[in-house]
Scaffold this motif. Structure first.
Motif, PDB file in Angstrom:
ATOM      1  N   ARG A  76       0.787  -1.223  -0.133  1.00 34.03           N
ATOM      2  CA  ARG A  76       0.060   0.128   0.013  1.00 34.03           C
ATOM      3  C   ARG A  76       0.906   1.161   0.107  1.00 34.03           C
ATOM      4  O   ARG A  76       1.496   1.617   1.091  1.00 34.03           O
ATOM      5  CB  ARG A  76      -0.895   0.099   1.388  1.00 34.03           C
ATOM      6  CG  ARG A  76      -2.095   1.267   1.252  1.00 34.03           C
ATOM      7  CD  ARG A  76      -3.037   1.040   2.359  1.00 34.03           C
ATOM      8  NE  ARG A  76      -3.947   1.988   2.079  1.00 34.03           N
ATOM      9  CZ  ARG A  76      -5.158   1.875   1.161  1.00 34.03           C
ATOM     10  NH1 ARG A  76      -5.172   0.917   0.251  1.00 34.03           N
ATOM     11  NH2 ARG A  76      -5.784   3.128   1.029  1.00 34.03           N
ATOM     12  N   THR A  78       2.287   4.938   0.084  1.00 35.25           N
ATOM     13  CA  THR A  78       1.999   6.267   0.894  1.00 35.25           C
ATOM     14  C   THR A  78       2.700   7.294   0.214  1.00 35.25           C
ATOM     15  O   THR A  78       2.731   8.535   0.623  1.00 35.25           O
ATOM     16  CB  THR A  78       2.164   6.040   2.377  1.00 35.25           C
ATOM     17  OG1 THR A  78       3.640   5.530   2.404  1.00 35.25           O
ATOM     18  CG2 THR A  78       1.425   4.729   2.764  1.00 35.25           C
ATOM     19  N   ASP A  94       5.869   2.563   1.566  1.00 33.95           N
ATOM     20  CA  ASP A  94       4.456   1.962   1.717  1.00 33.95           C
ATOM     21  C   ASP A  94       4.355   2.014   3.250  1.00 33.95           C
ATOM     22  O   ASP A  94       4.891   2.534   4.018  1.00 33.95           O
ATOM     23  CB  ASP A  94       4.280   0.519   1.136  1.00 33.95           C
ATOM     24  CG  ASP A  94       5.620  -0.470   1.854  1.00 33.95           C
ATOM     25  OD1 ASP A  94       6.026  -0.125   2.975  1.00 33.95           O
ATOM     26  OD2 ASP A  94       5.695  -1.542   1.109  1.00 33.95           O
ATOM     27  N   SER A  95       3.268   1.364   3.761  1.00 34.36           N
ATOM     28  CA  SER A  95       2.756   1.576   4.732  1.00 34.36           C
ATOM     29  C   SER A  95       3.147   0.678   6.043  1.00 34.36           C
ATOM     30  O   SER A  95       2.879   0.606   6.999  1.00 34.36           O
ATOM     31  CB  SER A  95       1.174   1.286   4.673  1.00 34.36           C
ATOM     32  OG  SER A  95       0.891  -0.356   4.337  1.00 34.36           O
ATOM     33  N   VAL A  96       4.243  -0.337   5.522  1.00 33.35           N
ATOM     34  CA  VAL A  96       4.879  -1.166   6.249  1.00 33.35           C
ATOM     35  C   VAL A  96       6.476  -0.826   6.546  1.00 33.35           C
ATOM     36  O   VAL A  96       7.109  -1.767   6.887  1.00 33.35           O
ATOM     37  CB  VAL A  96       4.553  -2.608   6.138  1.00 33.35           C
ATOM     38  CG1 VAL A  96       3.045  -2.874   6.276  1.00 33.35           C
ATOM     39  CG2 VAL A  96       4.923  -3.092   4.669  1.00 33.35           C
ATOM     40  N   GLY A  97       6.665   0.277   5.856  1.00 32.97           N
ATOM     41  CA  GLY A  97       8.019   0.773   6.033  1.00 32.97           C
ATOM     42  C   GLY A  97       8.747   0.351   5.012  1.00 32.97           C
ATOM     43  O   GLY A  97      10.223   0.215   5.287  1.00 32.97           O
ATOM     44  N   ARG A  98       8.810   0.110   4.011  1.00 30.69           N
ATOM     45  CA  ARG A  98       9.680  -0.416   2.693  1.00 30.69           C
ATOM     46  C   ARG A  98       9.600   0.597   1.633  1.00 30.69           C
ATOM     47  O   ARG A  98       8.717   1.677   1.671  1.00 30.69           O
ATOM     48  CB  ARG A  98       8.993  -1.906   2.107  1.00 30.69           C
ATOM     49  CG  ARG A  98       8.852  -2.974   2.800  1.00 30.69           C
ATOM     50  CD  ARG A  98       8.234  -4.054   2.388  1.00 30.69           C
ATOM     51  NE  ARG A  98       6.556  -3.795   2.066  1.00 30.69           N
ATOM     52  CZ  ARG A  98       5.976  -4.687   1.590  1.00 30.69           C
ATOM     53  NH1 ARG A  98       6.405  -6.000   1.232  1.00 30.69           N
ATOM     54  NH2 ARG A  98       4.585  -4.479   1.230  1.00 30.69           N
ATOM     55  N   GLY A 132       6.304   2.176   9.447  1.00 32.47           N
ATOM     56  CA  GLY A 132       5.479   2.419   8.261  1.00 32.47           C
ATOM     57  C   GLY A 132       5.813   3.718   7.882  1.00 32.47           C
ATOM     58  O   GLY A 132       5.999   4.612   8.785  1.00 32.47           O
ATOM     59  N   THR A 134       4.293   7.464   5.962  1.00 35.48           N
ATOM     60  CA  THR A 134       3.038   8.187   5.511  1.00 35.48           C
ATOM     61  C   THR A 134       3.392   9.041   4.381  1.00 35.48           C
ATOM     62  O   THR A 134       2.290   9.694   3.898  1.00 35.48           O
ATOM     63  CB  THR A 134       2.425   8.884   6.510  1.00 35.48           C
ATOM     64  OG1 THR A 134       3.490   9.902   7.267  1.00 35.48           O
ATOM     65  CG2 THR A 134       2.419   7.724   7.852  1.00 35.48           C
ATOM     66  N   ALA A 157       5.061   6.705  10.272  1.00 36.61           N
ATOM     67  CA  ALA A 157       3.883   6.557  11.221  1.00 36.61           C
ATOM     68  C   ALA A 157       4.071   6.783  12.548  1.00 36.61           C
ATOM     69  O   ALA A 157       3.171   7.008  13.294  1.00 36.61           O
ATOM     70  CB  ALA A 157       3.126   5.350  10.785  1.00 36.61           C
TER      71      ALA A 157
END
Length: 206
Positions: A76, A78, A94-98, A132, A134, A157
């Protein structure tokens, strides 16, 4: 939208820009809504003046509007940012820190990214990133004689701002105790931020 990125149009010397956006939702790939022919998340190009969607494949009108390409599978997005003001390397977080990277090619008429291996994950090294991201933006182009112009800045995040180079190495540029010495790869930021950008007015006008 999952992020947007402007760049100067590579084929034009001055005064022309392109806008790319990430759409994390499914899209209708043949122009017929909800007919079972919906595709996954995609990267699109918009007219920067009007916001109108640009169809990257006008050869077959029946296919409906076509995107620049797909987004990383299962991610996802961001934030988006190009490697330079008229660069072809596009970064995403992305939303999981990648962190991800791809190459935008083609002409002003039709842009695309590689069909096979579209996005490569950029490993984060030199410290720990957030759980994550943002938002994402290129560094200021002129501050301290361009010291940050090749860096990328991302909001986490966790309410912190991170800086890393284009190889994914976190950069210790933040002074967290106000002693005039950079001592951290992140700094407290505005919690809940959904996007960020530096002003282009980062130089002395006089």
């Amino acid at each position: 939208l999952g992020g947007m990125a402007f760049r100067r149009t590579p084929e034009v010397a001055t005064g022309n820009y392109e806008l790319f956006v990430a759409n994390n939702n499914d899209w209708d790939q043949n122009g017929n809504a909800a007919d079972g022919n919906e595709a996954g998340s995609a990267l699109w190009r918009l007219n920067p003046d009007t916001g109108a969607l640009i169809d990257e494949d006008t050869s077959t009108p029946a296919t409906g509007n076509q995107p620049v390409g797909t987004l990383p599978a299962g991610a996802r997005i961001t934030g988006l940012a190009f490697d330079s003001q008229n660069g072809s390397t596009l970064f995403a977080v992305d939303s999981v820190g990648r962190i991800w990277r791809t190459t935008v090619s083609g002409t002003q008429t039709s842009r695309s990214i590689p069909i096979v291996g579209s996005w490569a994950q950029v490993p984060i090294t030199g410290g720990a990133g957030p759980a994550g991201f943002t938002g994402l933006t290129p560094g200021p182009q002129n501050v301290q004689n361009g010291a940050y112009s090749q860096m990328l800045f991302a909001s986490g995040a966790d309410g912190r701002l991170y800086a890393f180079n284009q190889a994914g190495v976190l950069q210790s540029i933040f002074d967290t105790n106000n002693d005039g010495v950079a001592d951290s790869t992140s700094a407290a930021y505005q919690a809940g931020t959904r996007g960020l950008a530096f002003s282009p007015l980062d130089f002395n006008l006089w």
